[in-house]
Design a protein around this motif. Structure first.
Motif, PDB file in Angstrom:
ATOM      1  N   SER A 176      -6.353  -4.643   2.336  1.00  0.00           N
ATOM      2  CA  SER A 176      -6.503  -3.899   0.936  1.00  0.00           C
ATOM      3  C   SER A 176      -7.985  -3.830   0.781  1.00  0.00           C
ATOM      4  N   ALA A 226      -5.096   0.176   0.029  1.00  0.00           N
ATOM      5  CA  ALA A 226      -3.839  -0.382   0.499  1.00  0.00           C
ATOM      6  C   ALA A 226      -3.204   0.158   1.467  1.00  0.00           C
ATOM      7  N   THR A 644      -0.899  -8.965  -4.936  1.00  0.00           N
ATOM      8  CA  THR A 644      -1.741  -7.741  -4.050  1.00  0.00           C
ATOM      9  C   THR A 644      -3.498  -9.074  -4.749  1.00  0.00           C
TER      10      THR A 644
END
Length: 815
Positions: A176, A226, A644
């Motif tokens: 990411s 990402a 995330t």
């Protein structure tokens, strides 16, 4: 605001920021949120008349948007959105909870719809699965690399890498990246990220990926994206469209440490099915009875309106001819026994009359000389109110003048439309919390967890129950759990919104709000609007609300984000305000679903201009990130599910503006470090998935308790230093402060002693590190740092009388 240790400087920063913000907003509280006419030439899609028809079920459907501007317009319609927002190079995908009528309205308004993700049949299967489960389970069971060696006095690169994170999630390996480009506000280019494939490998050996602009409310924030990878990169490189290059080392996001915080014999896995609010409250009562020395039940001061409604009916089909009838008694207290009939007398020249026999109301309609019915809706309404006014209230349909002739209608029972069993109380409902701790007093640091502000979110309450069970059942044999309960005052409220929760289980699975009907008779107060009523409890709080002029809530009584008639108008919200006002509470977690987000303040901004609620200081933001890393690592430990980096951070940075949300009230009004889970990827997943989500997020909630305990025992003083490098400006140098832990830095450049009134070192920007100060070569810098727990570097007294503050000179080291 409550006094956190060392929070005096924090209050001054927030007051100053709030004053500056108020000068920018120019919004009158008296008119904020009031309906405004559509400006000429404006996009009419945000003025769509969305409404749910009686008997309609809702599904979760993708809405495909071109850009953030279209997302803002969609939010402004008041459509009921899930918390899922996916941004790609080709557009934005959000999830809307909509009925067939709302789908048709959105399509007619020009919105593009994608896949149907969740249907009423899915919800029915969850209920069947829950019942089967209950029947089957009776027992309780390397640092930043410089790109061009600073290039002497050359200008810095126009692209800056903010974050580069490698993580695993399930079986996937993911990279990411977030970066800021100087031309990002106006240029629409994507940025290409080149990566190596590990230490010692050449750049490019790991392939490339692109990251897209994140523009919110018309303001460019940064690029992000990402991609799955086959090997962990060591470095990445971004070359901007103008040719500038930035390089950064890749960090590990949420590595799992070998040491497990759960000791030998640690017990968990105590939930076996979804639980209604009644069952949630029964469960915490049972726990308190079983562990009276460690827990007690607290009834919160405000009862809800109750799982109850007036009995209603709408007779007729054409709007001018419709008559709405509501019982004066609650449905369960006699309203459901009332019937209304519109009868054709079958004769000419008859006058309109109403007869009441017990609970049966018969309207004999008027006719003309030919025997045709002539009574209008307005006339029938007047006759009903005059003769049957002790039983019912009648009104024309949604403000219509009622000039249409009514049609005869057979005897029609009024109904409250509620189908929960009798075991679910119809009275105003008490809201309960369980208070856990050996010393349940304000002498101990307090932690608050609460769930089900949104009714349809069935997993978050289970996380609270699982956490309460773990804390109490492990106290006798687990040293770390004992330390928590001996030294913390823990409040857990599993269902803030029991009325809406019961309605979601038994009547309308997509119910988001509470059940209170604030719609006027000229609006959607009739029976056909019953699945649209209620206040969004997470838009009804006091800070940066719709009523202050902030975005992300609605003044429409049928909107999914209806903010209510005023701040704290709802008992559910006043209860949480009461909880937050406990003077010892310093940490909190608000549990929601879905989307696998982990967020904190600010949660709202005003438009146009995206004027944000005051941002945390650099030190506070660093503390949020550090504690979040611990909590998210504990969540990941269960099954390697990673929240995330792109879904971690302030609410308005990673999701959208949510005016009047509870986290902002807790942070800005009470000084509580307040987080928000968004559990899982759907509201009512299959039980196997719901169980895993419960286990992993309970890990995280227990870790919040450990964060609080470590904060309470933190006596380590921060350490700090200067980083000085050459500047692009002749005779100047660039200075940054470096600290050993999340801490605020106060500094002077004029030779004076630093105090809490000195300049506070700030952030370089959203999701960036500390700012770069450009000062004259040889400038004398005085400073000190103070961490979130109030520990001051070197034990310095920042009242002007201390002497042991830090001193430095702005001279870069020799090469």
């Amino acid at each position: 605001m409550s006094d956190l240790p060392g929070s005096g400087w924090r209050r001054r920063v927030l007051v100053a920021a709030s004053a500056a913000l108020a000068g920018l907003l120019l919004v009158s509280p008296a008119t904020a949120g009031a309906p405004t006419p559509t400006p000429a030439g404006s996009d009419t899609r945000e003025h769509l008349d969305l409404g749910r028809l009686a008997g309609e079920a809702a599904s979760v459907v993708e809405v495909l948007l071109a850009d953030s501007g279209e997302l803002d317009r969609l939010v402004a319609t008041g459509v009921d959105l899930d918390h899922h927002v996916s941004r790609t190079a080709s557009g934005i995908v959000v999830h809307a909870v909509v009925t067939p009528n709302e789908v048709a309205t959105l399509r007619a308004g020009g919105y593009r719809l994608g896949d149907v993700l969740f249907t009423p049949a899915d919800s029915a299967r969850r209920i069947a699965e829950r019942e089967a489960t209950i029947a089957a389970h009776t027992a309780e069971n390397e640092a930043l690399r410089e790109t061009q060696s600073r290039r002497g006095a050359q200008a810095p690169a126009d692209v800056k890498i903010i974050r580069a994170d490698y993580y695993t999630s399930g079986t996937d390996q993911v990279l990411s990246v977030e970066a800021k480009w100087a031309q990002g506000q106006t240029a629409t280019d994507v940025l290409t990220v080149t990566r190596d494939s590990g230490p010692g490998t050449p750049m490019g050996s790991g392939g490339t990926q692109t990251i897209a602009r994140f523009v919110d409310a018309g303001v460019y924030l940064y690029h992000r994206g990402a991609s799955t990878v086959t090997a962990r990169p060591n470095y990445i490189q971004i070359t901007s469209p103008s040719g500038d290059v930035a390089v950064a080392k890749v960090n590990q996001w949420l590595p799992i440490p070998r040491e497990n915080p759960e000791g030998p014999g640690y017990q968990k896995d105590f939930v076996s099915s979804y639980l209604t609010p009644t069952e949630l409250y029964d469960r915490i009562h049972q726990l308190a009875e079983q562990y009276p020395r460690l827990a007690e039940i607290v009834e919160l001061p405000y009862k809800t309106n109750g799982y109850r409604r007036k009995a209603q009916a709408v007779l007729g089909s054409a709007n001018p001819s419709r008559v709405a009838v509501d019982s004066k008694a609650w449905g369960h207290e006699g309203g459901n026994d009332i019937t209304v009939e519109f009868a054709d007398p079958g004769a000419a020249d008859q006058t309109l009359s109403v007869q009441v026999t017990g609970n049966a109301i018969r309207v004999s309609l008027g006719t003309d000389a030919s025997g045709a019915v002539t009574s209008t809706a307005a006339e029938v309404v007047a006759a009903l109110n005059a003769t049957a006014g002790s039983l019912v209230v009648a009104y024309t349909y949604r403000g219509d003048t009622g000039a249409g002739v009514v049609a005869p209608a057979a005897s029609t029972p009024l109904t409250d439309g509620l189908s929960a069993p009798a075991s679910v109380s119809r009275d105003p409902h008490p809201v309960y919390a369980i208070r856990i701790g050996k010393d349940r007093s304000t002498r101990k640091l307090g932690v608050l967890a609460y769930a089900q502000e949104h009714a349809r979110e069935w997993v978050p309450p289970l996380v609270t129950i699982e956490t309460a069970e773990r804390l109490l059942r492990n106290y006798g044999h687990d040293r770390k759990t004992r330390d928590l309960l001996d030294n913390l005052d823990i409040w857990i409220a599993p269902s803030i919104n029991p009325d809406g929760g019961h309605y979601s289980f038994y009547d309308f699975n997509s119910q988001r709000k509470n059940m209170t009907n604030h719609c006027p008779q000229t609006g959607s107060a009739d029976a056909l609007g019953r699945n649209s009523w209620g206040v969004d409890n997470n838009r009804n709080y006091t800070e940066y609300s719709l009523f202050d002029g902030y975005s992300g809530a609605s003044s429409s009584c049928t909107s999914g984000t209806y903010a209510g008639p005023g701040e704290l108008s709802e008992p559910e919200n006043r209860n949480l305000d009461w909880l937050a006002s406990r003077p010892n509470i310093k940490f909190s977690m608000n549990l929601h679903s879905s989307g696998n987000y982990f967020m904190w303040s600010p949660g709202a901004y005003a438009t146009p201009g995206r004027i944000s609620a005051p941002r945390p200081t650099l030190g506070e933001e660093s503390f949020f990130w550090g504690a979040s890393s611990r909590i998210l690592t504990s969540i990941k430990r269960h099954r390697n599910m990673a929240v995330t980096p792109a879904r971690t951070g302030p609410i308005s940075d990673v999701l959208y503006s949510a005016a009047g949300n509870s986290g902002d009230m807790l942070w800005y009004r009470y000084g509580i470090y307040a987080w928000n889970f968004e559990v899982g990827t759907s509201f009512q997943p299959e039980w196997a998935e719901a169980h895993d989500e419960t286990m992993e997020f309970a890990n995280g909630l227990v870790e919040l308790m450990r964060v609080a305990r470590d904060f309470d025992t933190d006596r380590r003083r921060p350490e700090s230093g200067l980083s000085v490098t050459r500047s692009a400006t002749p005779g100047m140098v660039d200075v940054r402060f470096e600290v050993s832990e999340p801490a605020a830095v106060f500094y002077t450049l004029d030779g004076r002693k630093p105090t809490y009134s000195s300049t506070l070192y700030g952030s370089a920007g959203i999701r960036e590190g500390g700012e770069t100060l450009t000062v004259r070569y040889g400038t004398r810098i005085h400073w000190f740092s103070v961490d979130a727990a109030g520990n001051v570097e070197n034990n310095y007294r920042p009242d002007g009388r201390g002497k042991n503050y830090r001193k430095g000179v702005a001279i870069p080291p020799r090469r």
